[in-house]
Design a protein around this motif. Structure first.
Motif, PDB file in Angstrom:
ATOM      1  N   UNK A 255      -7.628   7.485  -6.218  1.00 34.24           N
ATOM      2  CA  UNK A 255      -8.276   7.786  -4.756  1.00 34.24           C
ATOM      3  C   UNK A 255      -8.517   6.712  -4.186  1.00 34.24           C
ATOM      4  N   UNK A 256      -8.624   5.774  -4.958  1.00 34.96           N
ATOM      5  CA  UNK A 256      -8.841   3.901  -4.137  1.00 34.96           C
ATOM      6  C   UNK A 256      -7.332   4.240  -3.147  1.00 34.96           C
ATOM      7  N   UNK A 257      -6.173   3.902  -4.411  1.00 38.90           N
ATOM      8  CA  UNK A 257      -4.921   3.935  -3.235  1.00 38.90           C
ATOM      9  C   UNK A 257      -4.450   4.350  -2.042  1.00 38.90           C
ATOM     10  N   UNK A 258      -4.999   5.872  -1.683  1.00 40.59           N
ATOM     11  CA  UNK A 258      -4.762   7.008  -1.692  1.00 40.59           C
ATOM     12  C   UNK A 258      -6.359   6.243  -0.105  1.00 40.59           C
ATOM     13  N   UNK A 259      -7.135   5.411  -0.321  1.00 40.85           N
ATOM     14  CA  UNK A 259      -7.483   5.493   0.951  1.00 40.85           C
ATOM     15  C   UNK A 259      -6.705   4.235   2.206  1.00 40.85           C
ATOM     16  N   UNK A 260      -5.807   3.979   1.765  1.00 40.05           N
ATOM     17  CA  UNK A 260      -4.968   2.606   2.753  1.00 40.05           C
ATOM     18  C   UNK A 260      -3.640   3.432   2.869  1.00 40.05           C
ATOM     19  N   UNK A 261      -3.626   3.481   4.223  1.00 42.59           N
ATOM     20  CA  UNK A 261      -1.632   4.001   4.566  1.00 42.59           C
ATOM     21  C   UNK A 261      -0.510   3.893   3.234  1.00 42.59           C
ATOM     22  N   UNK A 262      -0.762   2.227   3.670  1.00 43.27           N
ATOM     23  CA  UNK A 262       0.442   1.922   2.927  1.00 43.27           C
ATOM     24  C   UNK A 262       1.185   2.449   1.478  1.00 43.27           C
ATOM     25  N   UNK A 263       0.533   2.347   0.711  1.00 39.33           N
ATOM     26  CA  UNK A 263       0.355   2.895  -0.638  1.00 39.33           C
ATOM     27  C   UNK A 263       0.700   3.954  -1.007  1.00 39.33           C
ATOM     28  N   UNK A 264      -0.036   4.862   0.018  1.00 34.19           N
ATOM     29  CA  UNK A 264      -0.150   6.091   0.256  1.00 34.19           C
ATOM     30  C   UNK A 264       1.503   6.584   0.853  1.00 34.19           C
ATOM     31  N   UNK A 265       1.994   5.444   1.866  1.00 36.19           N
ATOM     32  CA  UNK A 265       3.246   6.331   2.134  1.00 36.19           C
ATOM     33  C   UNK A 265       4.338   5.830   1.184  1.00 36.19           C
ATOM     34  N   UNK A 266       3.749   4.811   1.066  1.00 37.73           N
ATOM     35  CA  UNK A 266       4.900   4.203  -0.746  1.00 37.73           C
ATOM     36  C   UNK A 266       5.308   5.538  -1.042  1.00 37.73           C
ATOM     37  N   UNK A 267       4.407   5.910  -1.782  1.00 40.98           N
ATOM     38  CA  UNK A 267       3.779   7.318  -3.074  1.00 40.98           C
ATOM     39  C   UNK A 267       4.752   8.473  -2.262  1.00 40.98           C
ATOM     40  N   UNK A 268       4.482   8.673  -1.421  1.00 38.93           N
ATOM     41  CA  UNK A 268       5.089   9.919  -0.557  1.00 38.93           C
ATOM     42  C   UNK A 268       6.383  10.076  -0.171  1.00 38.93           C
ATOM     43  N   UNK A 269       6.540   7.711   0.234  1.00 41.39           N
ATOM     44  CA  UNK A 269       8.047   8.615   0.662  1.00 41.39           C
ATOM     45  C   UNK A 269       9.376   7.700  -0.279  1.00 41.39           C
ATOM     46  N   UNK A 270       8.932   7.175  -1.453  1.00 43.97           N
ATOM     47  CA  UNK A 270       9.536   6.387  -2.524  1.00 43.97           C
ATOM     48  C   UNK A 270      10.106   8.046  -3.712  1.00 43.97           C
TER      49      UNK A 270
ATOM     50  N   UNK B 272       2.483   3.884  -8.181  1.00 42.83           N
ATOM     51  CA  UNK B 272       3.467   3.908  -7.898  1.00 42.83           C
ATOM     52  C   UNK B 272       4.590   4.949  -9.452  1.00 42.83           C
ATOM     53  N   UNK B 273       4.244   4.437 -10.649  1.00 45.76           N
ATOM     54  CA  UNK B 273       4.647   4.885 -11.680  1.00 45.76           C
ATOM     55  C   UNK B 273       4.347   5.982 -12.325  1.00 45.76           C
ATOM     56  N   UNK B 274       2.930   6.469 -11.736  1.00 46.97           N
ATOM     57  CA  UNK B 274       2.275   7.756 -11.843  1.00 46.97           C
ATOM     58  C   UNK B 274       2.912   9.801 -12.325  1.00 46.97           C
ATOM     59  N   UNK B 275       3.977   9.218 -10.870  1.00 40.97           N
ATOM     60  CA  UNK B 275       4.855  10.096 -11.079  1.00 40.97           C
ATOM     61  C   UNK B 275       5.478  10.270 -11.849  1.00 40.97           C
ATOM     62  N   UNK B 276       6.375   9.806 -12.556  1.00 42.14           N
ATOM     63  CA  UNK B 276       7.191   8.970 -13.625  1.00 42.14           C
ATOM     64  C   UNK B 276       8.276   7.952 -12.732  1.00 42.14           C
ATOM     65  N   UNK B 277       8.259   7.750 -11.561  1.00 46.62           N
ATOM     66  CA  UNK B 277       8.969   6.830 -10.998  1.00 46.62           C
ATOM     67  C   UNK B 277       9.245   5.491 -12.395  1.00 46.62           C
ATOM     68  N   UNK B 278      10.834   4.477 -12.007  1.00 42.07           N
ATOM     69  CA  UNK B 278      10.489   3.817 -13.233  1.00 42.07           C
ATOM     70  C   UNK B 278      10.648   2.611 -13.176  1.00 42.07           C
ATOM     71  N   UNK B 279       9.375   2.140 -12.969  1.00 43.50           N
ATOM     72  CA  UNK B 279       8.897   0.732 -12.344  1.00 43.50           C
ATOM     73  C   UNK B 279       7.907  -0.755 -12.882  1.00 43.50           C
ATOM     74  N   UNK B 280       8.570  -1.606 -12.720  1.00 42.79           N
ATOM     75  CA  UNK B 280       8.657  -3.114 -13.457  1.00 42.79           C
ATOM     76  C   UNK B 280       7.492  -3.607 -12.386  1.00 42.79           C
TER      77      UNK B 280
ATOM     78  N   UNK C 290       4.008   6.225 -18.929  1.00 41.45           N
ATOM     79  CA  UNK C 290       4.876   5.578 -20.121  1.00 41.45           C
ATOM     80  C   UNK C 290       5.787   5.152 -18.961  1.00 41.45           C
ATOM     81  N   UNK C 291       6.081   5.556 -17.554  1.00 41.69           N
ATOM     82  CA  UNK C 291       7.261   4.390 -16.395  1.00 41.69           C
ATOM     83  C   UNK C 291       7.094   3.655 -16.391  1.00 41.69           C
ATOM     84  N   UNK C 292       6.083   2.650 -16.972  1.00 44.21           N
ATOM     85  CA  UNK C 292       5.614   1.654 -15.991  1.00 44.21           C
ATOM     86  C   UNK C 292       5.961   0.182 -17.336  1.00 44.21           C
TER      87      UNK C 292
END
Length: 335
Positions: free
Chosen positions: A79-94, A114-122, A144-146
């Protein structure tokens, strides 16, 4: 993904791993692992660079930014991340199979998101206190993927060309050598991959710098001059953290659109996009294709955009983001 020794760049293989330490098979140095976080920060041996890094490190160890007071569940983080355009676009488009490195992740909110959906994130940062907050959140919420690592961005611990996307947001301008930092992290981008950097703008930062001067001369009075500090939906801890980060930071620099585009060109990156966009008549929208190439505009266009940022970007502190794509051969040009 193998981590490298920050001194000799040799892989710290699984065979060298103990429960709470990593050992380099070449130099035999041992690196502690604290609560699952490999402590691979190593100084640059440039006294001036290291002094600034240690000063900034001490600042954020005392004042982690941002904090998790209101984001103690995955739902609240989203909810917090998606109040801003930038992180929401990263989540939708990466893509969900992309590998991501966030350099200077702080408390890891974007990395976790960004790791919630399972992306491999460091998520990499030099401040253990901040990393621990991010790591604890990922463990508590079973993301688990961060993975989080302590790292000096001037002495990276990853192989070159390893990540599809490298994000460095609000970090380089707190180093002594922002361009040197960019060169270091840009090498980690795969050919055809993307670098995303966020910096303070030299012109857009005008009002923040003016307020900083007023606060210093008035012993931190007149805080109503910053609209963020007057918001009723923001708690006192977050206001204090914002105030310290914006007005009491021990070291910051600022940059221009032309300057960052030159960084891209010198290191064989094509300009792709920016927030705000590099033309005053082009509006960045919530439906923007963040990784789709947009016209880079002229130096005069950039000047107008930055003047507008100074007039309208008060709440963001004169901040801008720029996206670049690594060219296929990935060979930096001679400077």
């Amino acid at each position: 993904m193998n981590l490298l020794c920050p001194i000799c760049k040799v892989g710290l293989s699984n065979q060298q791993t103990q429960a709470n330490e990593l050992t380099c098979p070449q130099c035999l140095r041992k690196f502690e692992v604290s609560n699952g976080i490999p402590l691979l920060y190593w100084p640059t041996e440039d006294t001036n660079v290291d002094n600034v890094s240690e000063m900034v490190k001490a600042f954020y160890e005392e004042t982690p930014f941002p904090n998790y007071n209101e984001t103690d569940t995955v739902t609240r983080l989203i909810e917090k991340a998606e109040r801003s355009i930038f992180p929401k676009l990263l989540e939708e488009q990466i893509p969900e199979d992309a590998s991501i490195l966030e350099v200077g992740c702080g408390t890891g909110q974007l990395s976790n998101y960004l790791a919630i959906s399972g992306r491999q994130v460091y998520g990499a940062d030099m401040c253990l206190n901040s990393l621990t907050l991010g790591c604890n959140f990922s463990v508590d919420q079973k993301i688990n993927s961060v993975k989080f690592v302590q790292m000096n961005l001037f002495r990276t611990i990853f192989s070159e060309g390893q990540f599809d996307v490298v994000i460095c947001n609000g970090v380089l301008h707190h180093t002594l050598d922002p361009y040197g930092g960019f060169k270091s992290i840009s090498k980690l981008v795969k050919p055809g991959g993307y670098v995303v950097i966020g910096l303070y703008n030299k012109i857009g930062r005008f009002w923040t710098n003016l307020r900083r001067g007023i606060f210093r001369m008035s012993n931190n009075r007149f805080k109503f001059l910053d609209s963020y500090l007057t918001r009723s939906d923001v708690d006192d801890i977050k206001k204090m953290t914002w105030f310290k980060d914006q007005y009491q930071h021990p070291h910051e620099l600022s940059h221009t659109y032309d300057e960052v585009m030159e960084w891209f060109e010198k290191n064989d990156f094509d300009f792709v996009n920016a927030i705000p966009k590099p033309n005053i008549f082009a509006k960045f929208s919530e439906f923007e294709s963040l990784f789709e190439e947009t016209p880079k505009g002229s130096s005069f266009d950039h000047l107008l955009v930055q003047l507008k940022l100074a007039m309208t970007g008060a709440e963001e502190g004169g901040f801008f983001v720029m996206v670049g794509r690594s060219r296929k051969d990935n060979k930096p040009k001679t400077e």
